[in-house]
Design a protein around this motif. Structure first.
Motif, short mmCIF file in Angstrom:
data_model
loop_
_atom_site.label_atom_id
_atom_site.label_comp_id
_atom_site.label_asym_id
_atom_site.label_seq_id
_atom_site.Cartn_x
_atom_site.Cartn_y
_atom_site.Cartn_z
N UNK A 390 0.83 -1.20 0.00
CA UNK A 390 0.00 0.00 0.00
C UNK A 390 0.87 1.26 0.00
N UNK A 391 1.89 1.27 0.85
CA UNK A 391 2.79 2.43 0.92
C UNK A 391 3.60 2.55 -0.38
N UNK A 392 4.09 1.42 -0.87
CA UNK A 392 4.89 1.40 -2.10
C UNK A 392 4.08 1.91 -3.28
N UNK A 393 2.83 1.46 -3.37
CA UNK A 393 1.95 1.91 -4.45
C UNK A 393 1.65 3.39 -4.34
N UNK A 394 1.35 3.85 -3.11
CA UNK A 394 1.00 5.26 -2.93
C UNK A 394 2.13 6.17 -3.39
N UNK A 395 3.35 5.82 -3.01
CA UNK A 395 4.49 6.65 -3.40
C UNK A 395 4.60 6.77 -4.92
N UNK A 396 4.34 5.70 -5.61
CA UNK A 396 4.46 5.72 -7.06
C UNK A 396 3.28 6.41 -7.72
N UNK A 397 2.11 6.19 -7.19
CA UNK A 397 0.92 6.82 -7.77
C UNK A 397 1.03 8.34 -7.72
N UNK A 398 1.42 8.89 -6.56
CA UNK A 398 1.45 10.36 -6.44
C UNK A 398 2.61 10.96 -7.22
N UNK A 399 3.56 10.11 -7.64
CA UNK A 399 4.65 10.59 -8.48
C UNK A 399 4.43 10.26 -9.96
N UNK A 400 3.20 9.84 -10.27
CA UNK A 400 2.81 9.54 -11.65
C UNK A 400 3.72 8.49 -12.29
N UNK A 439 13.91 5.24 -3.32
CA UNK A 439 14.26 6.56 -3.85
C UNK A 439 13.01 7.40 -4.13
N UNK A 440 11.87 6.73 -4.23
CA UNK A 440 10.60 7.40 -4.48
C UNK A 440 9.86 7.54 -3.16
N UNK A 441 9.48 8.77 -2.80
CA UNK A 441 8.75 9.00 -1.54
C UNK A 441 7.52 9.85 -1.80
N UNK A 442 6.75 10.08 -0.77
CA UNK A 442 5.56 10.90 -0.90
C UNK A 442 5.93 12.34 -1.24
N UNK A 443 7.15 12.73 -0.95
CA UNK A 443 7.60 14.09 -1.24
C UNK A 443 8.26 14.23 -2.60
N UNK A 444 8.44 13.12 -3.32
CA UNK A 444 9.02 13.18 -4.64
C UNK A 444 10.26 12.32 -4.76
N UNK A 449 14.10 15.00 -10.51
CA UNK A 449 13.61 16.27 -9.98
C UNK A 449 12.21 16.64 -10.46
N UNK A 450 11.80 16.08 -11.60
CA UNK A 450 10.48 16.42 -12.13
C UNK A 450 9.36 15.74 -11.34
N UNK A 451 9.72 14.78 -10.51
CA UNK A 451 8.72 14.11 -9.69
C UNK A 451 8.55 14.90 -8.38
N UNK A 452 7.38 15.46 -8.19
CA UNK A 452 7.14 16.35 -7.06
C UNK A 452 6.34 15.70 -5.94
N UNK A 453 5.99 14.42 -6.11
CA UNK A 453 5.23 13.75 -5.07
C UNK A 453 3.84 14.33 -4.93
N UNK A 454 3.35 14.32 -3.71
CA UNK A 454 1.98 14.77 -3.44
C UNK A 454 1.77 16.22 -3.84
N UNK A 455 2.79 17.04 -3.68
CA UNK A 455 2.66 18.47 -4.00
C UNK A 455 2.34 18.70 -5.48
N UNK A 456 2.78 17.80 -6.35
CA UNK A 456 2.53 17.97 -7.78
C UNK A 456 1.48 17.03 -8.34
N UNK A 457 0.72 16.40 -7.45
CA UNK A 457 -0.25 15.39 -7.88
C UNK A 457 -1.59 16.06 -8.17
N UNK A 458 -2.01 16.01 -9.44
CA UNK A 458 -3.24 16.69 -9.83
C UNK A 458 -4.21 15.79 -10.55
#
Length: 625
Positions: A390-400, A439-444, A449-458
């Motif tokens: 669940x955590x692994x998926x979430x990190x990837x989903x919010x980073x597209x 290397x992929x987290x909720x913060x990006x 660098x183009x992966x912004x995590x939750x902050x860039x998830x639209x």
């Protein structure tokens, strides 16, 4: 005597310029989400075994073929009536509509080639190739990209609408990327089936009954059983093992007092991959199939060829395999199936992953289990592993990042090997390290660098399903810890009379906010950011429409606590909510206005909530629940 003729047809040959009808007595379209997922996963796996970026489309001619089975067609009065094959033909039509629309939007030349597989010209009138009158409205709407409301329609139409939405949400087009054209050509020309055609309805029915009731060839489970029982020569022991096998297979295929055949084979593939598969095909074109792929296609043969690795081949070891190992892992797998379908206390993460289409969790969850594990240990291992996923998926989903089967099966295979047959404490340690080193987290991402995590998830057509899931998780978590109970199942219920919808806090009116955004593009990005969204009941959502925030805020105050936290009342009259806010040090805050500044604060709140909900500390908590 009327002719009965079998033809091998590619999908293009089957559908181009032809139409298919069904008789009124035929059953409804009943394919479930899992049937669609399995089809898409199988097609992608076969395609990506050959495709490599940079291939010319002509290279598709050398790709391997995929066989879809057979259909039975009765030809009369100038029409083709599907006696057997409605489910696959309807599902293929839905898939082709989705691919056609994607190819058209990208202005790919293959779109023109696809069109005749969906409709044909009949004296100047477009005639859809799935020629079932009561279903034409939905097919036309999907093909033309127009809204369609399936409320009060019959079962088949509602099912078609739901399955199409799931195909859209599958991420198939994103997974294919630059290979979209290649995949479509391959699907049309290298995927095929046997069409058995006759001009006599009676013969068609006889063929159907013969194929489904009599003379059915032995399947992989039958052949595996024969192999396992062969060395057991003692009659009493052989009978005991046979009964144990039959009873366990019956339990596997029985769902709600109905038989769902091939669930036993599905389990066997998941089990063997989880516990025994050591190798996987290299990710280069035309690479040799290894354990993972061989188990997926012919597991009975793989077991026979790898009997030494599995400790099989003798009467006593084969008996233990059936009476102990088979029984143990089948019961664990059935527990996973149940928790995937029904929200289960302690195993909620399994439900989350199933709702997110992570079909490979059925394999991964079996990997750390050992036959000596007691029921409590089994549940804890399942909970820990599912929480990691669940955590692994979430990190990837919010980073597209793509999470479809073809993108993650290699990683899941590697994970299987790391956690295979590990004790509970070691499992928590291993999975904790995986997250710590991710290397992929909720913060990006620090390197991408183009992966912004939750902050860039639209919100867009590809992210909508997961954004809805994320908002449901955040909303349910806030409700639960504020004393209202777990509302997640209700939030995810899409078939209720008044389901929840995604609500934009910003009204869709750039002119009203022009003074705070440098461009309409920036406004759209902020408006669709996940921190600018809520879940509200459909009727409430529709009533708000383009109302200003000041009016919306009064309505939000009467809704779930995550929405109500935008207003003042919750902070004054809900002590359990205030305690929840304080305990987790969450920056909840009421807002009189909602501008770019307030949206930034809301983004900080959402990040804080996400870091609690998807915290790696959840692994340890799951191990001791």
């Amino acid at each position: 005597m009327s002719a009965i003729t079998p033809y091998y047809r590619t999908i293009q040959q089957l559908l181009q310029g032809r139409s298919f009808a069904i008789d009124e007595y035929q059953r409804e379209y009943k394919w479930e989400k899992k049937n669609i997922e399995d089809l898409l996963n199988d097609l992608q796996a076969k395609f990506f075994a050959h495709y490599q970026p940079g291939h010319e489309t002509s290279a598709v001619n050398g790709y391997g073929e995929y066989f879809l089975g057979s259909i039975i067609v009765s030809q009369r009065n100038g029409k083709n009536y599907l006696v057997d094959g409605q489910q696959r033909t309807t599902s293929l039509t839905l898939l082709f509509i989705h691919l056609y629309r994607a190819a058209s939007e990208k202005q790919l030349a293959v779109a023109a080639t696809m069109a005749p597989l969906i409709y044909s010209d009949d004296m100047g009138v477009a005639k859809f190739n799935l020629d079932i009158p009561e279903r034409l409205d939905i097919i036309r709407a999907l093909y033309e990209g127009k809204p369609f409301v399936p409320d009060d329609k019959d079962e088949s139409i509602q099912t078609m609408h739901t399955r199409y939405q799931e195909i859209e949400a599958s991420g198939l087009v994103e997974e294919l990327g630059e290979g979209l054209s290649h995949f479509i050509y391959w699907l049309m020309r290298k995927v095929g089936l046997i069409e058995i055609a006759t001009d006599n309805d009676a013969y068609a029915s006889v063929i159907f009954e013969s194929m489904n009731d009599r003379g059915k060839p032995l399947g992989p489970m039958d052949m595996l059983k024969a192999y396992l029982l062969a060395p057991i020569t003692d009659a009493a022991t052989r009978s005991e093992v046979n009964v144990a096998w039959r009873n366990q297979v019956l339990e596997l295929i029985t769902v709600d007092q109905e038989h769902q055949h091939d669930r036993d084979g599905e389990f066997m593939r998941d089990w063997l991959r989880a516990q025994y598969a050591e190798s996987i095909r290299e990710r280069v074109a035309n690479a040799t199939e290894r354990d993972w792929e061989q188990v997926g296609s012919m597991f009975h043969r793989w077991v026979r060829d790898n009997h030494t690795r599995l400790g099989l081949g003798k009467a006593d070891t084969n008996a233990v395999f059936v009476q102990n190992s088979f029984r143990f892992f089948a019961k664990a797998w059935l527990l996973v199936q149940q928790a995937s379908a029904v929200y289960t206390s302690g195993l909620e993460a399994i439900y989350y992953n199933a709702r997110n289409g992570l079909t490979l969790q059925n394999t991964v969850l079996l990997a750390p289990l050992v036959e000596s594990d007691d029921p409590a240990t089994v549940r804890r291992k399942l909970a820990v592993t599912a929480t990691f996923l669940d955590i692994w998926m979430m990190r990837r989903k919010v980073n597209n990042i793509r999470t479809g089967y073809s993108s993650i099966y290699y990683a899941m295979h590697q994970l299987n090997k790391k956690i295979r047959r590990k004790g509970l404490d070691k499992l928590v340690q291993l999975l904790g390290n995986e997250l710590a080193n991710d290397e992929i987290t909720v913060q990006g991402s620090a390197t991408q660098k183009w992966r912004k995590g939750l902050a860039g998830f639209g919100l867009n057509q590809h992210s909508k399903a997961y954004i809805y899931h994320l908002l449901a998780r955040v909303t349910a978590f806030t409700e639960l810890h504020s004393g209202r109970g777990d509302s997640f199942p209700a939030l995810m219920d899409r078939v209720s009379k008044n389901p929840y919808d995604i609500e934009h806090i910003f009204a869709d009116d750039f002119t009203a906010y022009a003074d705070m955004f440098v461009s309409e593009q920036e406004f759209d990005e902020v408006r669709n950011n996940v921190a600018s969204l809520l879940l509200l009941p459909q009727d409430v959502n529709r009533s708000l429409k383009a109302k200003p925030f000041g009016e919306k805020r009064k309505i939000y105050a009467q809704q779930n606590f995550y929405a109500a936290s935008l207003s003042d009342a919750i902070y004054q009259h809900q002590p359990q909510f205030r305690q929840f806010k304080q305990t987790h040090q969450l920056p909840f805050e009421a807002h009189a206005n909602f501008t770019k500044l307030e949206q930034g604060k809301r983004a900080m709140l959402l990040m804080a909530l996400a870091e609690v909900i998807w915290s790696p500390a959840k692994l340890e908590a799951a191990a001791h629940a």
